[in-house]
Design a protein around this motif. Structure first.
Motif, PDB file in Angstrom:
ATOM      1  N   ASN A  14       0.722  -1.079  -0.107  1.00 34.56           N
ATOM      2  CA  ASN A  14      -0.015  -0.017  -0.035  1.00 34.56           C
ATOM      3  C   ASN A  14       0.928   1.321   0.019  1.00 34.56           C
ATOM      4  O   ASN A  14       1.517   1.567   0.887  1.00 34.56           O
ATOM      5  CB  ASN A  14      -0.884  -0.328   1.049  1.00 34.56           C
ATOM      6  N   GLY A  15       0.942   1.979  -1.195  1.00 34.34           N
ATOM      7  CA  GLY A  15       1.664   3.212  -1.246  1.00 34.34           C
ATOM      8  C   GLY A  15       1.531   4.347  -0.235  1.00 34.34           C
ATOM      9  O   GLY A  15       2.393   4.968   0.232  1.00 34.34           O
ATOM     10  N   ALA A  16       0.088   4.640   0.001  1.00 35.96           N
ATOM     11  CA  ALA A  16      -0.106   5.361   0.953  1.00 35.96           C
ATOM     12  C   ALA A  16       0.498   5.201   2.123  1.00 35.96           C
ATOM     13  O   ALA A  16       0.929   6.048   3.224  1.00 35.96           O
ATOM     14  CB  ALA A  16      -1.926   5.477   1.089  1.00 35.96           C
ATOM     15  N   GLY A  17       0.453   3.998   2.647  1.00 36.02           N
ATOM     16  CA  GLY A  17       1.221   3.468   4.112  1.00 36.02           C
ATOM     17  C   GLY A  17       2.544   3.756   4.088  1.00 36.02           C
ATOM     18  O   GLY A  17       3.205   4.506   4.576  1.00 36.02           O
ATOM     19  N   LEU A  18       3.151   3.200   3.050  1.00 36.50           N
ATOM     20  CA  LEU A  18       4.720   3.001   2.687  1.00 36.50           C
ATOM     21  C   LEU A  18       5.298   4.477   2.709  1.00 36.50           C
ATOM     22  O   LEU A  18       6.204   4.902   3.350  1.00 36.50           O
ATOM     23  CB  LEU A  18       5.064   2.250   1.692  1.00 36.50           C
ATOM     24  N   PHE A  19       4.470   5.411   2.172  1.00 39.60           N
ATOM     25  CA  PHE A  19       5.322   6.862   1.892  1.00 39.60           C
ATOM     26  C   PHE A  19       4.987   7.701   3.012  1.00 39.60           C
ATOM     27  O   PHE A  19       5.625   8.744   3.076  1.00 39.60           O
ATOM     28  CB  PHE A  19       4.911   7.477   0.458  1.00 39.60           C
ATOM     29  N   GLN A  20       4.042   7.616   3.873  1.00 43.73           N
ATOM     30  CA  GLN A  20       3.728   8.220   5.059  1.00 43.73           C
ATOM     31  C   GLN A  20       4.839   7.832   5.866  1.00 43.73           C
ATOM     32  O   GLN A  20       5.480   8.740   6.657  1.00 43.73           O
ATOM     33  CB  GLN A  20       2.222   7.646   5.672  1.00 43.73           C
ATOM     34  N   TYR A  21       5.404   6.564   6.247  1.00 47.53           N
ATOM     35  CA  TYR A  21       6.645   6.460   6.864  1.00 47.53           C
ATOM     36  C   TYR A  21       7.792   7.152   6.328  1.00 47.53           C
ATOM     37  O   TYR A  21       8.558   7.766   6.975  1.00 47.53           O
ATOM     38  CB  TYR A  21       6.855   4.874   7.211  1.00 47.53           C
ATOM     39  N   LEU A  22       8.287   6.807   4.991  1.00 47.51           N
ATOM     40  CA  LEU A  22       9.182   7.278   4.334  1.00 47.51           C
ATOM     41  C   LEU A  22       9.440   8.847   4.336  1.00 47.51           C
ATOM     42  O   LEU A  22      10.490   9.417   4.618  1.00 47.51           O
ATOM     43  CB  LEU A  22       9.439   6.594   2.767  1.00 47.51           C
ATOM     44  N   GLU A  23       8.020   9.570   3.951  1.00 43.90           N
ATOM     45  CA  GLU A  23       8.458  11.021   3.733  1.00 43.90           C
ATOM     46  C   GLU A  23       8.624  11.563   5.335  1.00 43.90           C
ATOM     47  O   GLU A  23       9.335  12.571   5.421  1.00 43.90           O
ATOM     48  CB  GLU A  23       7.288  11.521   3.112  1.00 43.90           C
ATOM     49  N   THR A  24       7.951  10.862   6.150  1.00 44.90           N
ATOM     50  CA  THR A  24       7.980  11.352   7.795  1.00 44.90           C
ATOM     51  C   THR A  24       9.521  11.132   8.144  1.00 44.90           C
ATOM     52  O   THR A  24      10.023  11.976   8.439  1.00 44.90           O
ATOM     53  CB  THR A  24       7.035  10.612   8.550  1.00 44.90           C
ATOM     54  N   PHE A  25      10.116  10.078   7.903  1.00 50.72           N
ATOM     55  CA  PHE A  25      11.486   9.763   8.326  1.00 50.72           C
ATOM     56  C   PHE A  25      12.436  10.980   7.643  1.00 50.72           C
ATOM     57  O   PHE A  25      13.354  11.436   7.916  1.00 50.72           O
ATOM     58  CB  PHE A  25      11.830   8.443   7.895  1.00 50.72           C
ATOM     59  N   PHE A  26      12.344  10.927   6.236  1.00 45.82           N
ATOM     60  CA  PHE A  26      12.948  11.930   5.426  1.00 45.82           C
ATOM     61  C   PHE A  26      12.949  13.406   6.104  1.00 45.82           C
ATOM     62  O   PHE A  26      13.989  13.965   6.239  1.00 45.82           O
ATOM     63  CB  PHE A  26      12.671  12.032   4.016  1.00 45.82           C
ATOM     64  N   GLU A  27      11.887  13.729   6.323  1.00 38.35           N
ATOM     65  CA  GLU A  27      11.574  15.120   6.947  1.00 38.35           C
ATOM     66  C   GLU A  27      12.032  15.253   8.217  1.00 38.35           C
ATOM     67  O   GLU A  27      12.270  16.521   8.701  1.00 38.35           O
ATOM     68  CB  GLU A  27       9.904  15.400   6.985  1.00 38.35           C
ATOM     69  N   ASN A  28      12.295  14.339   9.036  1.00 35.02           N
ATOM     70  CA  ASN A  28      12.707  14.268  10.425  1.00 35.02           C
ATOM     71  C   ASN A  28      14.162  13.808  10.668  1.00 35.02           C
ATOM     72  O   ASN A  28      14.474  13.692  11.818  1.00 35.02           O
ATOM     73  CB  ASN A  28      11.575  13.804  11.344  1.00 35.02           C
ATOM     74  N   GLY A  29      14.689  13.516   9.619  1.00 38.69           N
ATOM     75  CA  GLY A  29      15.885  13.009   9.721  1.00 38.69           C
ATOM     76  C   GLY A  29      16.350  11.890  10.321  1.00 38.69           C
ATOM     77  O   GLY A  29      17.385  11.544  10.902  1.00 38.69           O
ATOM     78  N   ILE A  30      15.372  10.992  10.171  1.00 38.13           N
ATOM     79  CA  ILE A  30      15.479   9.677  10.616  1.00 38.13           C
ATOM     80  C   ILE A  30      16.041   8.842   9.532  1.00 38.13           C
ATOM     81  O   ILE A  30      15.410   8.396   8.466  1.00 38.13           O
ATOM     82  CB  ILE A  30      14.162   9.084  11.177  1.00 38.13           C
ATOM     83  N   PRO A  31      17.301   8.187   9.758  1.00 35.12           N
ATOM     84  CA  PRO A  31      17.683   7.412   8.610  1.00 35.12           C
ATOM     85  C   PRO A  31      17.186   5.989   8.421  1.00 35.12           C
ATOM     86  O   PRO A  31      16.733   5.495   9.338  1.00 35.12           O
ATOM     87  CB  PRO A  31      19.320   7.127   9.086  1.00 35.12           C
ATOM     88  N   PHE A  32      16.942   5.699   7.219  1.00 36.43           N
ATOM     89  CA  PHE A  32      16.420   4.371   6.806  1.00 36.43           C
ATOM     90  C   PHE A  32      16.842   3.762   5.624  1.00 36.43           C
ATOM     91  O   PHE A  32      17.615   4.553   4.730  1.00 36.43           O
ATOM     92  CB  PHE A  32      14.615   4.634   6.510  1.00 36.43           C
ATOM     93  N   ARG A  33      16.528   2.554   5.532  1.00 37.51           N
ATOM     94  CA  ARG A  33      16.870   1.896   4.170  1.00 37.51           C
ATOM     95  C   ARG A  33      15.596   0.867   3.724  1.00 37.51           C
ATOM     96  O   ARG A  33      15.130   0.323   4.656  1.00 37.51           O
ATOM     97  CB  ARG A  33      18.124   0.905   4.298  1.00 37.51           C
ATOM     98  N   THR A  34      15.466   0.886   2.672  1.00 36.19           N
ATOM     99  CA  THR A  34      14.212   0.161   2.079  1.00 36.19           C
ATOM    100  C   THR A  34      14.433  -1.069   1.601  1.00 36.19           C
ATOM    101  O   THR A  34      15.361  -1.353   0.865  1.00 36.19           O
ATOM    102  CB  THR A  34      13.417   0.959   1.292  1.00 36.19           C
ATOM    103  N   PHE A  35      13.753  -2.315   2.041  1.00 37.88           N
ATOM    104  CA  PHE A  35      13.912  -3.553   1.703  1.00 37.88           C
ATOM    105  C   PHE A  35      12.758  -4.045   0.818  1.00 37.88           C
ATOM    106  O   PHE A  35      11.591  -4.342   1.797  1.00 37.88           O
ATOM    107  CB  PHE A  35      14.385  -4.310   2.739  1.00 37.88           C
ATOM    108  N   ALA A  36      12.664  -4.534  -0.340  1.00 36.95           N
ATOM    109  CA  ALA A  36      11.557  -5.262  -0.682  1.00 36.95           C
ATOM    110  C   ALA A  36      11.434  -6.730  -0.359  1.00 36.95           C
ATOM    111  O   ALA A  36      12.339  -7.549  -0.410  1.00 36.95           O
ATOM    112  CB  ALA A  36      11.779  -5.321  -2.609  1.00 36.95           C
ATOM    113  N   VAL A  37      10.356  -7.321   0.206  1.00 38.40           N
ATOM    114  CA  VAL A  37       9.903  -8.510   0.504  1.00 38.40           C
ATOM    115  C   VAL A  37       9.571  -9.267  -1.078  1.00 38.40           C
ATOM    116  O   VAL A  37       8.465  -9.360  -1.297  1.00 38.40           O
ATOM    117  CB  VAL A  37       8.993  -8.580   1.324  1.00 38.40           C
TER     118      VAL A  37
END
Lengths: 175, 175
Positions: A14-37
């Motif tokens: 669900n893209g709406a879920g995934l990108f709520q996490y990713l854009e929030t992390f990006f905007e708040n300086g929280i480092p992340f890495r994305t992994f496809a299942v």
């Protein structure tokens, strides 16, 4: 110091879920890495858009210690999970989540995330928010009807529509 | 009958905004086609994920009559818009939006969408919700402080965080 987050995305996600996490992390300086299942980093959203993530779940296996938290980003792959449960990428996902859970790291997700955590045996009495259809299947956790639940290091939302309620807590926890 | 929606995504685009539209359209049977405001269909989210959209804005030009509504999905490309305003893809975008506006079709968007509509000369007195930084630049529209505004066929949200408030109205309008 900001925690480092491994973000797992199923295929389709669900893209709406995934990108709520990713854009929030990006905007708040929280480092992340994305992994496809999935077998490759190329997956699709429920809505059919092709995404290229940074890596696949196979390459997270054995590297869990490099991360402080894991996000399980749910999607239309999960109602059909049983058909593909034996696929190496799904077995890797369960193995990775068990590793995060047993190490006492933050477990984050929405929709059926709590069900997947439960199946991995890493909830052990934690209160969780979960999609109503998945609620009856929760065994070791305590599934509630809340929009979100925060119980120790388990942070869950009923579905992607409640992620805006969860996000301030995620930022406070991870930043 | 469901309206057909052209979804324009700038590069980079805010993924949380874009996929709230796309997953909502998908779940509610509203047909859409995605167009990158870029030279190729390969764009990135603000958060750095590569997306492959269905087409580019150049191929929407001349085909506007096939759609009932347009979504302008905002992103970090827009604060730097002036530097790239002369690029063919940006000129095509302005041309396409003018065409939708002049034909009296639905104009939908969030964040700086209302500012772009305003610059195209297609607001003519409509009330719009817009990012506070863009508000003073609105000239032909009437920029408010509301979370969302629905004024005739112009539907806008202040930013992506208010799209959950706009979505029920979009479904009712487009379904």
């Amino acid at each position: 110091m900001a925690k480092k987050v491994a973000v797992l995305a199923v295929n389709p996600v669900n893209g709406a879920g995934l990108f709520q996490y990713l854009e929030t992390f990006f905007e708040n300086g929280i480092p992340f890495r994305t992994f496809a299942v999935a077998e490759t980093p190329h997956i699709r959203t429920n809505s059919g858009v092709e995404l290229t993530l940074e890596d696949t779940i196979a390459h997270l296996k054995g590297h869990e210690s490099e991360y402080d938290a894991v996000v399980f980003s749910c999607g239309d792959a999960i109602p059909r999970f049983a058909e593909q449960a034996a696929a190496p990428y799904n077995q890797d996902m369960l193995s990775v989540l068990r590793c995060f859970g047993k190490a006492g790291k933050w477990l984050i997700g929405h929709c059926a995330a709590a069900l997947i955590f439960d199946k991995c045996g890493i909830l052990s009495g934690s209160r969780v928010a979960v999609h109503p259809l998945a609620k009856p299947a929760i065994q070791q956790g305590i599934a509630t009807d809340a929009e979100i639940e925060i119980d120790g290091r388990v942070l869950t939302a009923r579905d992607e529509k409640y992620l805006p309620v969860l996000m301030p807590h995620l930022i406070a926890t991870l930043q």
